[in-house]
Design a protein around this motif. Structure first.
Motif, PDB file in Angstrom:
ATOM      1  N   SER A   2      16.036  23.001 -73.761  1.00 34.20           N
ATOM      2  CA  SER A   2      15.667  24.021 -74.401  1.00 34.20           C
ATOM      3  C   SER A   2      13.878  24.095 -74.352  1.00 34.20           C
ATOM      4  O   SER A   2      13.549  23.059 -74.319  1.00 34.20           O
ATOM      5  CB  SER A   2      15.827  24.202 -75.874  1.00 34.20           C
ATOM      6  OG  SER A   2      15.484  22.742 -76.476  1.00 34.20           O
ATOM      7  N   ARG A   5      11.622  29.652 -77.690  1.00 30.45           N
ATOM      8  CA  ARG A   5      12.236  30.804 -78.737  1.00 30.45           C
ATOM      9  C   ARG A   5      11.658  31.874 -78.890  1.00 30.45           C
ATOM     10  O   ARG A   5      10.386  32.138 -78.698  1.00 30.45           O
ATOM     11  CB  ARG A   5      12.413  30.095 -79.977  1.00 30.45           C
ATOM     12  CG  ARG A   5      12.916  31.069 -80.878  1.00 30.45           C
ATOM     13  CD  ARG A   5      13.148  30.566 -82.341  1.00 30.45           C
ATOM     14  NE  ARG A   5      13.253  29.077 -82.636  1.00 30.45           N
ATOM     15  CZ  ARG A   5      14.525  28.674 -82.596  1.00 30.45           C
ATOM     16  NH1 ARG A   5      15.477  29.425 -82.484  1.00 30.45           N
ATOM     17  NH2 ARG A   5      14.650  27.356 -82.847  1.00 30.45           N
ATOM     18  N   THR A   7      10.430  34.869 -80.351  1.00 31.84           N
ATOM     19  CA  THR A   7      10.511  34.977 -81.911  1.00 31.84           C
ATOM     20  C   THR A   7      10.425  36.456 -82.400  1.00 31.84           C
ATOM     21  O   THR A   7      11.117  36.782 -83.288  1.00 31.84           O
ATOM     22  CB  THR A   7       8.932  34.386 -82.203  1.00 31.84           C
ATOM     23  OG1 THR A   7       7.852  35.188 -81.791  1.00 31.84           O
ATOM     24  CG2 THR A   7       8.993  32.890 -82.002  1.00 31.84           C
ATOM     25  N   ARG A   8      10.063  37.288 -81.470  1.00 30.87           N
ATOM     26  CA  ARG A   8      10.133  38.955 -82.061  1.00 30.87           C
ATOM     27  C   ARG A   8       9.519  39.687 -80.753  1.00 30.87           C
ATOM     28  O   ARG A   8       8.968  39.261 -79.852  1.00 30.87           O
ATOM     29  CB  ARG A   8       9.303  39.294 -83.057  1.00 30.87           C
ATOM     30  CG  ARG A   8       7.897  38.977 -83.024  1.00 30.87           C
ATOM     31  CD  ARG A   8       7.157  38.847 -84.566  1.00 30.87           C
ATOM     32  NE  ARG A   8       5.794  38.529 -84.441  1.00 30.87           N
ATOM     33  CZ  ARG A   8       4.810  39.186 -83.901  1.00 30.87           C
ATOM     34  NH1 ARG A   8       4.875  40.453 -83.827  1.00 30.87           N
ATOM     35  NH2 ARG A   8       3.442  38.850 -84.189  1.00 30.87           N
ATOM     36  N   GLN A  19       7.772  31.406 -78.232  1.00 27.22           N
ATOM     37  CA  GLN A  19       7.114  30.400 -78.905  1.00 27.22           C
ATOM     38  C   GLN A  19       7.495  29.092 -77.875  1.00 27.22           C
ATOM     39  O   GLN A  19       8.806  29.045 -77.691  1.00 27.22           O
ATOM     40  CB  GLN A  19       7.651  30.152 -80.165  1.00 27.22           C
ATOM     41  CG  GLN A  19       7.139  28.638 -80.658  1.00 27.22           C
ATOM     42  CD  GLN A  19       7.825  28.450 -82.030  1.00 27.22           C
ATOM     43  OE1 GLN A  19       8.926  28.756 -82.446  1.00 27.22           O
ATOM     44  NE2 GLN A  19       7.283  27.253 -82.705  1.00 27.22           N
ATOM     45  N   ASP A  58       1.186  31.847 -78.369  1.00 25.01           N
ATOM     46  CA  ASP A  58       2.526  32.175 -77.727  1.00 25.01           C
ATOM     47  C   ASP A  58       2.121  32.791 -76.480  1.00 25.01           C
ATOM     48  O   ASP A  58       0.959  33.017 -76.258  1.00 25.01           O
ATOM     49  CB  ASP A  58       3.385  33.299 -78.816  1.00 25.01           C
ATOM     50  CG  ASP A  58       3.812  32.393 -80.243  1.00 25.01           C
ATOM     51  OD1 ASP A  58       3.801  31.042 -80.039  1.00 25.01           O
ATOM     52  OD2 ASP A  58       3.781  32.930 -80.980  1.00 25.01           O
ATOM     53  N   GLU A  73      14.829  43.741 -79.418  1.00 31.62           N
ATOM     54  CA  GLU A  73      15.453  43.301 -80.752  1.00 31.62           C
ATOM     55  C   GLU A  73      16.537  42.479 -80.579  1.00 31.62           C
ATOM     56  O   GLU A  73      16.664  41.623 -81.654  1.00 31.62           O
ATOM     57  CB  GLU A  73      15.427  44.552 -81.493  1.00 31.62           C
ATOM     58  CG  GLU A  73      15.561  44.140 -83.090  1.00 31.62           C
ATOM     59  CD  GLU A  73      14.285  43.781 -83.598  1.00 31.62           C
ATOM     60  OE1 GLU A  73      14.518  42.627 -84.323  1.00 31.62           O
ATOM     61  OE2 GLU A  73      13.313  44.244 -83.716  1.00 31.62           O
ATOM     62  N   ARG A  76      15.916  38.785 -80.404  1.00 25.36           N
ATOM     63  CA  ARG A  76      15.046  38.103 -81.409  1.00 25.36           C
ATOM     64  C   ARG A  76      15.911  36.850 -81.800  1.00 25.36           C
ATOM     65  O   ARG A  76      17.077  36.805 -82.148  1.00 25.36           O
ATOM     66  CB  ARG A  76      14.681  38.977 -82.548  1.00 25.36           C
ATOM     67  CG  ARG A  76      14.133  38.315 -83.794  1.00 25.36           C
ATOM     68  CD  ARG A  76      14.095  39.197 -85.044  1.00 25.36           C
ATOM     69  NE  ARG A  76      13.423  40.478 -84.735  1.00 25.36           N
ATOM     70  CZ  ARG A  76      12.282  40.716 -85.551  1.00 25.36           C
ATOM     71  NH1 ARG A  76      11.656  39.746 -85.912  1.00 25.36           N
ATOM     72  NH2 ARG A  76      11.663  41.929 -85.322  1.00 25.36           N
ATOM     73  N   GLY A  77      15.012  35.615 -81.862  1.00 26.59           N
ATOM     74  CA  GLY A  77      15.562  34.604 -82.272  1.00 26.59           C
ATOM     75  C   GLY A  77      16.221  33.594 -81.230  1.00 26.59           C
ATOM     76  O   GLY A  77      16.558  32.446 -81.448  1.00 26.59           O
ATOM     77  N   ARG A  78      16.486  34.165 -80.323  1.00 26.36           N
ATOM     78  CA  ARG A  78      17.393  33.364 -79.080  1.00 26.36           C
ATOM     79  C   ARG A  78      16.506  32.353 -78.416  1.00 26.36           C
ATOM     80  O   ARG A  78      15.250  32.444 -78.261  1.00 26.36           O
ATOM     81  CB  ARG A  78      17.705  34.206 -77.947  1.00 26.36           C
ATOM     82  CG  ARG A  78      18.607  35.476 -78.601  1.00 26.36           C
ATOM     83  CD  ARG A  78      19.972  35.108 -78.955  1.00 26.36           C
ATOM     84  NE  ARG A  78      21.127  34.378 -77.988  1.00 26.36           N
ATOM     85  CZ  ARG A  78      21.833  34.725 -77.037  1.00 26.36           C
ATOM     86  NH1 ARG A  78      21.958  36.186 -77.166  1.00 26.36           N
ATOM     87  NH2 ARG A  78      22.397  34.279 -76.323  1.00 26.36           N
ATOM     88  N   VAL A  79      17.094  31.094 -78.190  1.00 18.22           N
ATOM     89  CA  VAL A  79      16.559  30.091 -77.576  1.00 18.22           C
ATOM     90  C   VAL A  79      16.642  30.028 -76.196  1.00 18.22           C
ATOM     91  O   VAL A  79      17.385  30.621 -75.537  1.00 18.22           O
ATOM     92  CB  VAL A  79      17.241  28.673 -78.214  1.00 18.22           C
ATOM     93  CG1 VAL A  79      16.529  27.521 -77.342  1.00 18.22           C
ATOM     94  CG2 VAL A  79      16.936  28.319 -79.485  1.00 18.22           C
TER      95      VAL A  79
END
Length: 170
Positions: A2, A5, A7-8, A19, A58, A73, A76-79
């Motif tokens: 990893s 991430r 973030t948005r 990030q 970022d 969208e 969003r939040g995926r690693v």
């Protein structure tokens, strides 16, 4: 491993704020392909552009096939994961933080303290996040005197924590 991430979304045209999990986030700029999972069948994302995000912490990425806010969208939040081969070879005695994940942490007596869960930059030094066998977490400063040896080839980190440092956190 990893490396960051999502973030948005940023804006309306599919750009994404990422990030970095790396101490040198600029290394992400040269990765030819990212993956949304560790398995071989993981979806891939190919960057088509990258720039610094406002605020300088970022990065903003554009990826093939992500052309609008709706597509962005969904991510969003995926690693993000990347292959070790896509990074420059570190100098002798140096390492990437993601190479520390999963390493055994033991003390000078050979007692197993846990495994590295991650590395957290917190200011003047970084913290090793260590998870014990019973899933409790404690932190060790990555400073001379506490971290004695990092041995990637044999898969361990040798530490000498000050008395009470670990016990006070568990």
């Amino acid at each position: 491993m990893s490396v960051g991430r999502i973030t948005r979304p940023h804006g309306l045209k599919g750009e994404l704020r990422v990030q970095s999990f790396l101490s040198d986030r600029s290394l992400l700029k040269d990765i030819p392909v990212f993956y949304l999972g560790r398995e071989e069948s993981a979806e891939s994302l190919r960057p088509t552009g990258v720039r610094e995000a406002p605020g300088g912490r970022d990065l903003l990425f554009r990826f093939e096939g992500v052309e609008d806010l709706e597509a962005a969208e969904e991510l969003r939040g995926r690693v993000l994961y990347a292959e070790l081969a896509d990074f420059p070879e570190p100098e002798e005695g140096e390492y990437y933080y993601f190479q520390l994940e999963g390493l055994l942490v033991k003390d000078e007596k050979g007692e197993r303290l846990g495994r590295v869960k991650g590395v957290m930059p917190v200011g003047p030094y970084d913290l090793l996040e260590v998870e014990t066998e019973n899933r409790k977490t404690f932190y060790l400063p990555m400073v001379e005197g506490i971290v004695l040896e990092i041995n990637l080839s044999e898969g361990y980190i040798l530490v000498n924590p000050t008395p009470g440092l670990i016990e006070s956190q568990l």
